[in-house]
Write an enzyme that holds these catalytic residues in place. Structure first.
Site, PDB file in Angstrom:
ATOM      1  N   SER A 188       3.330 -12.500 -20.760  1.00 35.07           N
ATOM      2  CA  SER A 188       4.564 -12.485 -19.986  1.00 35.07           C
ATOM      3  C   SER A 188       5.600 -11.558 -20.630  1.00 35.07           C
ATOM      4  CB  SER A 188       5.083 -13.924 -19.828  1.00 35.07           C
ATOM      5  OG  SER A 188       6.024 -14.014 -18.798  1.00 35.07           O
ATOM      6  N   ASP A 293      -1.012 -14.567  -9.682  1.00 36.46           N
ATOM      7  CA  ASP A 293       0.264 -14.632 -10.404  1.00 36.46           C
ATOM      8  C   ASP A 293       1.408 -14.262  -9.464  1.00 36.46           C
ATOM      9  OD1 ASP A 293       2.382 -14.516 -12.195  1.00 36.46           O
ATOM     10  OD2 ASP A 293       1.204 -13.547 -13.768  1.00 36.46           O
ATOM     11  N   HIS A 324       0.028 -17.523 -13.512  1.00 36.31           N
ATOM     12  CA  HIS A 324       0.608 -16.988 -14.751  1.00 36.31           C
ATOM     13  C   HIS A 324       0.026 -17.755 -15.943  1.00 36.31           C
ATOM     14  CE1 HIS A 324       3.638 -14.353 -16.407  1.00 36.31           C
ATOM     15  NE2 HIS A 324       4.264 -15.346 -17.030  1.00 36.31           N
TER      16      HIS A 324
END
Length: 630
Positions: A188, A293, A324
């Site tokens: 991320s 995602d 995610h």
């Protein structure tokens, strides 16, 4: 003399990287004592003054490294994770934070990297980005301060930056124990920083492993002129909360002013666009992303990958069905093995063949993986499909033949893409739907699609959405569920050695799957006012047609034989886009509207009857309009 040098080199290699007997299975072995490893913090001078206190900012780099190589004068490489989350939000599926003893010495290092790799002759360096945890400065959400925070540490590891034993004052210290070879990893925000540092071309960065990373912050907050309804300052303030000693109000104000309320691309976004210097990337890339995602959307890996490919960067990719999620939590053993070989090859120089295997590994169904020699898949070519009007308003077919006519719909900002797709056989005044009918063979879409829409609005502002839907029964990972495709259990598995306050054991995860009648697998959005340029929105003239081309999310998806592929065109996609400034009625010129799909092999033959026998219901949850990085 030459013989003695050869003996020394052989000895060093045997100490640092013990290998198995077979050359095909060479790996570094866990020969060093983890519990007795050196744990320390170095504050590295970034050369910036983000908090405007008149002093250069220092960022904290927490280090754990085996003591034996240092005692023997042997240098070792570094695996680095630079993050803003070590105090505010945590890392990994269990949201681990850094911990320290009473003297401020680092004790608990989040994730398994230190437990697994330190005994194998690596140093682990976890960097607090500027303005977060114990670092000085302020967060700037992917901008120069963030990237320089991590780059400065790479420079320090290579003797090009100043490091100190304290946050202020202290003694100068060097990384004489380091080879200077660095691999960056993270998920991320952390992955995003790895991308950003790689884009600087910094010497010493040998490889990066970005997991669900951003390649351009514009595409995280905006999409072809459309806005997602939230801005970077909120994220900056969140990560700065763990560092109460900094005054970042001025830096936060710059974020607010830079991220303009419209979707124009300008200097603020350019400074956070790692695609602008792809030729600078010299590090190899092992990339992972979830095709489901909806946080860091898949356009990020698609556009980054394309730039890397154009510049000949050595690379591999994993694409899962998750949202995610880190590969450690959906394919744990295989991921650890892959990471081990990857870092051994690029940081220790072991010839284990990892770079010669298949380029892409893709999850087709829950826990069912296939390898591809490339991504996009080999034999992929762009095929143009066009919408054709049917007997019912707003419903029709999608074929490769030329089209004609027009169709109309009215934007309804309370409806989402799941609402549009839920009843594909029903007429709706709020979207257009065009289907292939049942396919006579599989259709694989591999890459990034584009759509060109010619639309006439009745307002001076308007935003458009386009989604691709696979209609037909399937079992997929529940990527819109709370675990985004995984369930977390109570048992643990251990990956590496343990030390007091720092163990390598993590809760077992299993697949969370769901049966669906359809799946939205790609989408894209645009502001029609940016039809001419993403840099400048223009007022629209009501009643005048405008043509705009925009991208849909990158994917590698197979629409199976017997399923139907549908294109939906709508206005505001609730749950993604911010509220429109006006409610727009559109007339779409079908002859000048087309969808370009990256299709693998020959396109299948389409069915003739597209008005019946379409399964109802997506089985998906409504999307969260306040998605943030994590």
């Amino acid at each position: 003399m030459r013989a003695s040098v050869a003996v020394v080199l052989a000895l060093l290699f045997s100490v640092v990287t013990p290998i198995a007997a077979s050359a095909a299975t060479q790996v570094s072995e866990p020969v060093y004592d983890f519990a007795g490893a050196i744990r320390e913090t170095v504050w590295v001078n970034t050369g910036l003054d983000g908090d405007a206190d008149g002093q250069p900012d220092r960022v904290a780099a927490d280090i754990v490294r085996p003591k034996e190589p240092a005692a023997q004068g042997i240098k070792i490489p570094v695996i680095m994770d630079a993050s803003p989350y070590y105090a505010c939000c945590g890392r990994g599926n269990e949201s681990e934070l850094k911990t320290y003893d009473s003297a401020g010495r680092p004790v608990g290092f989040p994730l398994f990297y230190d437990n697994y790799f330190v005994p194998r002759g690596y140093a682990i360096v976890l960097v607090d980005l500027a303005g977060t945890n114990r670092s000085q400065g302020c967060a700037d959400v992917g901008g120069p301060s963030d990237v320089t925070s991590a780059k400065a540490v790479v420079d320090w590891l290579n003797g090009r930056a100043q490091g100190y034993t304290a946050k202020t004052g202290g003694s100068a210290t060097t990384a004489g124990w380091s080879t200077g070879k660095v691999g960056m990893i993270g998920k991320s925000y952390d992955a995003t920083i790895a991308n950003g540092v790689a884009a600087t071309g910094v010497d010493g960065l040998k490889t990066i492993v970005p997991i669900a990373g951003i390649s351009s912050w514009y595409n995280y907050y905006r999409s072809d002129g459309a806005t997602f309804g939230f801005n970077p300052v909120g994220l900056a303030q969140t990560v700065e909360r763990g560092n109460s000693g900094q005054n970042c109000s001025a830096a936060n104000q710059k974020l607010t002013q830079g991220a303009t309320s419209n979707g124009d691309y300008g200097p603020f976004w350019s400074a956070r666009d790692y695609l602008s210097t792809p030729g600078s990337v010299r590090a190899s890339v092992l990339l992972s992303h979830g095709l489901g995602d909806l946080n860091v959307q898949t356009i990020h890996f698609g556009q980054w990958w394309d730039r890397l490919a154009a510049n000949g960067v050595e690379r591999k990719i994993w694409l899962s069905q998750t949202g995610h999620v880190d590969p450690f939590d959906y394919r744990r053993a295989q991921w650890v093995d892959t990471l081990h070989k990857w870092f051994d090859h690029y940081l220790l120089g072991i010839d284990n063949g990892i770079e010669r295997g298949p380029m892409a590994s893709i999850e087709r169904a829950p826990d069912q993986w296939v390898d591809q020699s490339s991504w996009p898949a080999a034999n992929t070519a762009g095929v143009t499909y066009r919408p054709h009007a049917g007997t019912s308003a707003g419903l029709g077919s999608l074929t490769t033949a030329p089209s004609s006519g027009a169709a109309a719909f009215t934007d309804s900002p309370r409806l989402s893409e799941t609402d549009w797709a839920a009843q594909p056989s029903s007429v709706s005044a709020n979207r257009l739907l065009y289907s292939t009918g049942k396919l006579d063979r599989d259709l694989q879409i591999s890459g990034t699609s584009t759509i060109t829409v010619t639309a006439t609005p009745n307002t001076s502002t308007a935003q458009l959405s386009a989604v691709l839907v696979d209609y037909g029964p399937a079992t997929i990972r529940n990527y819109t569920g709370s675990g985004e495709g995984i369930k977390t259990g109570t048992g643990e598995t251990c990956w590496g050695a343990n030390a007091p306050g720092d163990n390598g054991c993590y809760r077992v995860t299993t697949t969370d799957s769901v049966n669906v009648g359809s799946e939205i697998f790609s989408r894209g959005w645009a502001d029609l006012g940016n039809y001419r340029s993403l840099s400048k929105e223009e007022p629209l003239t009501p009643g005048k047609p405008y043509t705009m081309t925009f991208r849909l999310a990158s994917t590698d998806h197979v629409v199976p034989k017997g399923h139907q592929l549908a294109l939906i065109i709508g206005g505001t996609d609730a749950g993604f886009l911010g509220q429109p400034r006006a409610t727009t009625k559109f007339s779409v010129d079908l002859a000048k509207t087309s969808l370009n799909l990256p299709v693998v092999g020959a396109a299948p033959t389409f069915g003739l009857d597209v008005s019946v026998d379409l399964p109802l219901g997506l089985g998906h949850l409504r999307l969260n309009p306040e998605i943030r990085l994590g």
